[in-house]
Design a protein around this motif. Sequence first.
Motif, PDB file in Angstrom:
ATOM      1  N   GLY A  40      13.307  16.141   3.595  1.00 55.83           N
ATOM      2  CA  GLY A  40      12.734  15.174   3.342  1.00 55.83           C
ATOM      3  C   GLY A  40      11.360  15.360   3.312  1.00 55.83           C
ATOM      4  N   VAL A  41      10.643  14.134   3.236  1.00 50.91           N
ATOM      5  CA  VAL A  41       9.195  13.878   3.404  1.00 50.91           C
ATOM      6  C   VAL A  41       8.788  13.182   4.365  1.00 50.91           C
ATOM      7  CG1 VAL A  41       8.983  14.203   0.515  1.00 50.91           C
ATOM      8  CG2 VAL A  41       9.106  11.742   1.634  1.00 50.91           C
ATOM      9  N   GLU A  42       7.477  13.285   4.754  1.00 48.25           N
ATOM     10  CA  GLU A  42       7.096  12.504   5.899  1.00 48.25           C
ATOM     11  C   GLU A  42       6.710  11.079   5.248  1.00 48.25           C
ATOM     12  OE1 GLU A  42       3.493  13.773   8.031  1.00 48.25           O
ATOM     13  OE2 GLU A  42       4.324  16.220   7.760  1.00 48.25           O
ATOM     14  N   ARG A  43       7.120  10.342   6.280  1.00 51.62           N
ATOM     15  CA  ARG A  43       7.056   8.808   6.171  1.00 51.62           C
ATOM     16  C   ARG A  43       5.307   8.587   5.848  1.00 51.62           C
ATOM     17  NH1 ARG A  43       7.263   3.636   9.704  1.00 51.62           N
ATOM     18  NH2 ARG A  43       7.857   2.104   8.421  1.00 51.62           N
ATOM     19  N   ASP A  44       4.935   7.763   4.693  1.00 53.29           N
ATOM     20  CA  ASP A  44       3.790   7.476   4.396  1.00 53.29           C
ATOM     21  C   ASP A  44       3.657   6.232   3.593  1.00 53.29           C
ATOM     22  OD1 ASP A  44       1.143   7.544   3.310  1.00 53.29           O
ATOM     23  OD2 ASP A  44       0.959   9.652   2.831  1.00 53.29           O
ATOM     24  N   LEU A  45       3.298   5.193   4.474  1.00 55.45           N
ATOM     25  CA  LEU A  45       3.499   3.834   3.754  1.00 55.45           C
ATOM     26  C   LEU A  45       2.410   3.512   2.842  1.00 55.45           C
ATOM     27  CD1 LEU A  45       4.303   1.898   6.965  1.00 55.45           C
ATOM     28  CD2 LEU A  45       5.715   2.294   5.263  1.00 55.45           C
ATOM     29  N   ALA A  46       1.236   4.146   2.829  1.00 53.41           N
ATOM     30  CA  ALA A  46       0.206   4.175   1.859  1.00 53.41           C
ATOM     31  C   ALA A  46       0.534   4.770   0.702  1.00 53.41           C
ATOM     32  CB  ALA A  46      -1.263   4.964   2.579  1.00 53.41           C
ATOM     33  N   GLN A  47       1.243   5.712   0.540  1.00 57.76           N
ATOM     34  CA  GLN A  47       1.776   6.528  -0.429  1.00 57.76           C
ATOM     35  C   GLN A  47       2.745   5.487  -1.119  1.00 57.76           C
ATOM     36  OE1 GLN A  47       1.492   8.961  -2.684  1.00 57.76           O
ATOM     37  NE2 GLN A  47      -0.618   9.206  -1.848  1.00 57.76           N
ATOM     38  N   ALA A  48       3.556   5.284  -0.265  1.00 60.09           N
ATOM     39  CA  ALA A  48       4.773   4.355  -0.788  1.00 60.09           C
ATOM     40  C   ALA A  48       4.217   2.812  -1.681  1.00 60.09           C
ATOM     41  CB  ALA A  48       5.637   3.552   0.117  1.00 60.09           C
ATOM     42  N   VAL A  49       3.208   2.395  -0.909  1.00 61.12           N
ATOM     43  CA  VAL A  49       2.344   1.270  -1.716  1.00 61.12           C
ATOM     44  C   VAL A  49       1.798   1.768  -2.993  1.00 61.12           C
ATOM     45  CG1 VAL A  49       0.474  -0.142  -1.356  1.00 61.12           C
ATOM     46  CG2 VAL A  49       1.856  -0.124   0.431  1.00 61.12           C
ATOM     47  N   ALA A  50       1.399   2.885  -2.921  1.00 59.24           N
ATOM     48  CA  ALA A  50       0.717   3.536  -4.227  1.00 59.24           C
ATOM     49  C   ALA A  50       1.684   3.558  -5.586  1.00 59.24           C
ATOM     50  CB  ALA A  50       0.131   4.627  -4.077  1.00 59.24           C
ATOM     51  N   TRP A  51       2.834   3.945  -5.048  1.00 66.56           N
ATOM     52  CA  TRP A  51       4.128   4.220  -5.884  1.00 66.56           C
ATOM     53  C   TRP A  51       4.711   2.863  -6.390  1.00 66.56           C
ATOM     54  CZ3 TRP A  51       4.236   7.899  -8.848  1.00 66.56           C
ATOM     55  CH2 TRP A  51       3.670   9.139  -8.739  1.00 66.56           C
ATOM     56  N   TYR A  52       4.741   2.019  -5.520  1.00 68.25           N
ATOM     57  CA  TYR A  52       5.422   0.293  -5.589  1.00 68.25           C
ATOM     58  C   TYR A  52       4.307  -0.039  -6.786  1.00 68.25           C
ATOM     59  CZ  TYR A  52       8.522   0.424  -1.770  1.00 68.25           C
ATOM     60  OH  TYR A  52       9.664   0.435  -0.976  1.00 68.25           O
ATOM     61  N   ARG A  53       3.179   0.077  -6.329  1.00 69.71           N
ATOM     62  CA  ARG A  53       2.013  -0.501  -7.347  1.00 69.71           C
ATOM     63  C   ARG A  53       2.076   0.061  -8.577  1.00 69.71           C
ATOM     64  NH1 ARG A  53      -1.894  -3.415  -5.627  1.00 69.71           N
ATOM     65  NH2 ARG A  53      -1.803  -2.369  -3.769  1.00 69.71           N
ATOM     66  N   ARG A  54       2.242   1.341  -8.997  1.00 66.27           N
ATOM     67  CA  ARG A  54       2.440   1.913 -10.059  1.00 66.27           C
ATOM     68  C   ARG A  54       3.562   1.183 -11.046  1.00 66.27           C
ATOM     69  NH1 ARG A  54       1.744   8.234 -10.391  1.00 66.27           N
ATOM     70  NH2 ARG A  54       1.832   7.823 -12.717  1.00 66.27           N
ATOM     71  N   ALA A  55       4.650   1.175 -10.303  1.00 64.37           N
ATOM     72  CA  ALA A  55       5.989   0.599 -11.115  1.00 64.37           C
ATOM     73  C   ALA A  55       5.959  -1.111 -11.237  1.00 64.37           C
ATOM     74  CB  ALA A  55       7.072   0.866 -10.095  1.00 64.37           C
ATOM     75  N   ALA A  56       5.064  -1.584 -10.060  1.00 65.93           N
ATOM     76  CA  ALA A  56       4.939  -2.957 -10.247  1.00 65.93           C
ATOM     77  C   ALA A  56       4.177  -3.519 -11.204  1.00 65.93           C
ATOM     78  CB  ALA A  56       4.427  -3.602  -8.698  1.00 65.93           C
ATOM     79  N   GLU A  57       2.873  -2.700 -11.685  1.00 70.02           N
ATOM     80  CA  GLU A  57       1.975  -3.040 -12.544  1.00 70.02           C
ATOM     81  C   GLU A  57       2.920  -2.772 -13.929  1.00 70.02           C
ATOM     82  OE1 GLU A  57      -1.542  -0.800 -11.520  1.00 70.02           O
ATOM     83  OE2 GLU A  57      -1.763  -2.428 -10.216  1.00 70.02           O
ATOM     84  N   GLN A  58       3.740  -2.018 -14.017  1.00 69.22           N
ATOM     85  CA  GLN A  58       4.621  -1.725 -15.475  1.00 69.22           C
ATOM     86  C   GLN A  58       5.798  -2.835 -15.418  1.00 69.22           C
ATOM     87  OE1 GLN A  58       5.748   2.267 -16.342  1.00 69.22           O
ATOM     88  NE2 GLN A  58       4.354   2.951 -14.564  1.00 69.22           N
ATOM     89  N   GLY A  59       5.629  -3.752 -14.567  1.00 71.26           N
ATOM     90  CA  GLY A  59       6.787  -4.989 -14.613  1.00 71.26           C
ATOM     91  C   GLY A  59       8.081  -4.515 -14.058  1.00 71.26           C
ATOM     92  N   HIS A  60       8.058  -3.659 -13.225  1.00 71.76           N
ATOM     93  CA  HIS A  60       9.547  -3.546 -12.446  1.00 71.76           C
ATOM     94  C   HIS A  60       9.507  -4.674 -11.346  1.00 71.76           C
ATOM     95  CE1 HIS A  60      12.413  -1.214 -10.067  1.00 71.76           C
ATOM     96  NE2 HIS A  60      12.684  -0.556 -11.299  1.00 71.76           N
ATOM     97  N   ALA A  61      10.546  -5.411 -11.442  1.00 69.14           N
ATOM     98  CA  ALA A  61      10.816  -6.397 -10.452  1.00 69.14           C
ATOM     99  C   ALA A  61      11.003  -5.993  -9.192  1.00 69.14           C
ATOM    100  CB  ALA A  61      11.758  -7.389 -10.902  1.00 69.14           C
ATOM    101  N   ASP A  62      12.009  -5.001  -8.882  1.00 68.20           N
ATOM    102  CA  ASP A  62      12.167  -4.412  -7.783  1.00 68.20           C
ATOM    103  C   ASP A  62      10.910  -3.917  -7.019  1.00 68.20           C
ATOM    104  OD1 ASP A  62      14.990  -4.702  -7.726  1.00 68.20           O
ATOM    105  OD2 ASP A  62      15.112  -2.869  -8.706  1.00 68.20           O
ATOM    106  N   ALA A  63      10.170  -3.351  -7.674  1.00 67.98           N
ATOM    107  CA  ALA A  63       8.744  -2.919  -7.088  1.00 67.98           C
ATOM    108  C   ALA A  63       7.825  -4.057  -6.767  1.00 67.98           C
ATOM    109  CB  ALA A  63       8.395  -1.605  -8.039  1.00 67.98           C
ATOM    110  N   GLN A  64       7.830  -4.922  -7.541  1.00 64.92           N
ATOM    111  CA  GLN A  64       6.743  -6.176  -7.221  1.00 64.92           C
ATOM    112  C   GLN A  64       7.263  -6.936  -5.902  1.00 64.92           C
ATOM    113  OE1 GLN A  64       7.662  -8.178 -10.989  1.00 64.92           O
ATOM    114  NE2 GLN A  64       5.892  -7.102 -11.931  1.00 64.92           N
ATOM    115  N   PHE A  65       8.569  -7.055  -5.828  1.00 70.81           N
ATOM    116  CA  PHE A  65       9.335  -7.461  -4.619  1.00 70.81           C
ATOM    117  C   PHE A  65       8.818  -6.630  -3.321  1.00 70.81           C
ATOM    118  CE2 PHE A  65      12.665  -7.527  -1.511  1.00 70.81           C
ATOM    119  CZ  PHE A  65      12.498  -8.780  -1.021  1.00 70.81           C
ATOM    120  N   ASP A  66       8.864  -5.318  -3.547  1.00 70.29           N
ATOM    121  CA  ASP A  66       8.867  -4.471  -2.420  1.00 70.29           C
ATOM    122  C   ASP A  66       7.253  -4.564  -2.116  1.00 70.29           C
ATOM    123  OD1 ASP A  66      11.381  -3.589  -2.045  1.00 70.29           O
ATOM    124  OD2 ASP A  66      11.189  -2.015  -3.317  1.00 70.29           O
TER     125      ASP A  66
END
Length: 113
Positions: A1-27
């Motif tokens: 697996g990978v180490e837990r990294d909330l800042a990285q999670a946020v960065a990836w959520y933001r990329r998807a959210a800015e593309q209109g992905h509702a799940d990522a926007q919610f997260d």
Amino acid sequence: GVERDLAQAVAWYRRAAEQGHADAQFDLGVCYSKGDGVERDLAQAVAWYRRAAEQGYAHAQHNLAVCYSDGVGVHQDRGQAAKWFRRAAEGGLATAQQQLAICYREGTGVNQD
């Protein structure tokens, strides 16, 4: 697996959210609400919940309703709370159905019925 990294999670959520992905926007809204990987910012949480809610994402509709109901990150507006509880309830979210029933029972944001 990978180490837990909330800042990285946020960065990836933001990329998807800015593309209109509702799940990522919610997260991303949840991250801002809790301060996970970002500085806690309730107004940003509301903004991301709204973007997902407007796409019909029931959990985001519910969280947005709670924000309006409690005045968290937005001015308290029980009418808006009832509106978003209704949308989430119509989407099949049982918690929202219960909250909407309470709105009607107490006449909060709706005409008492």
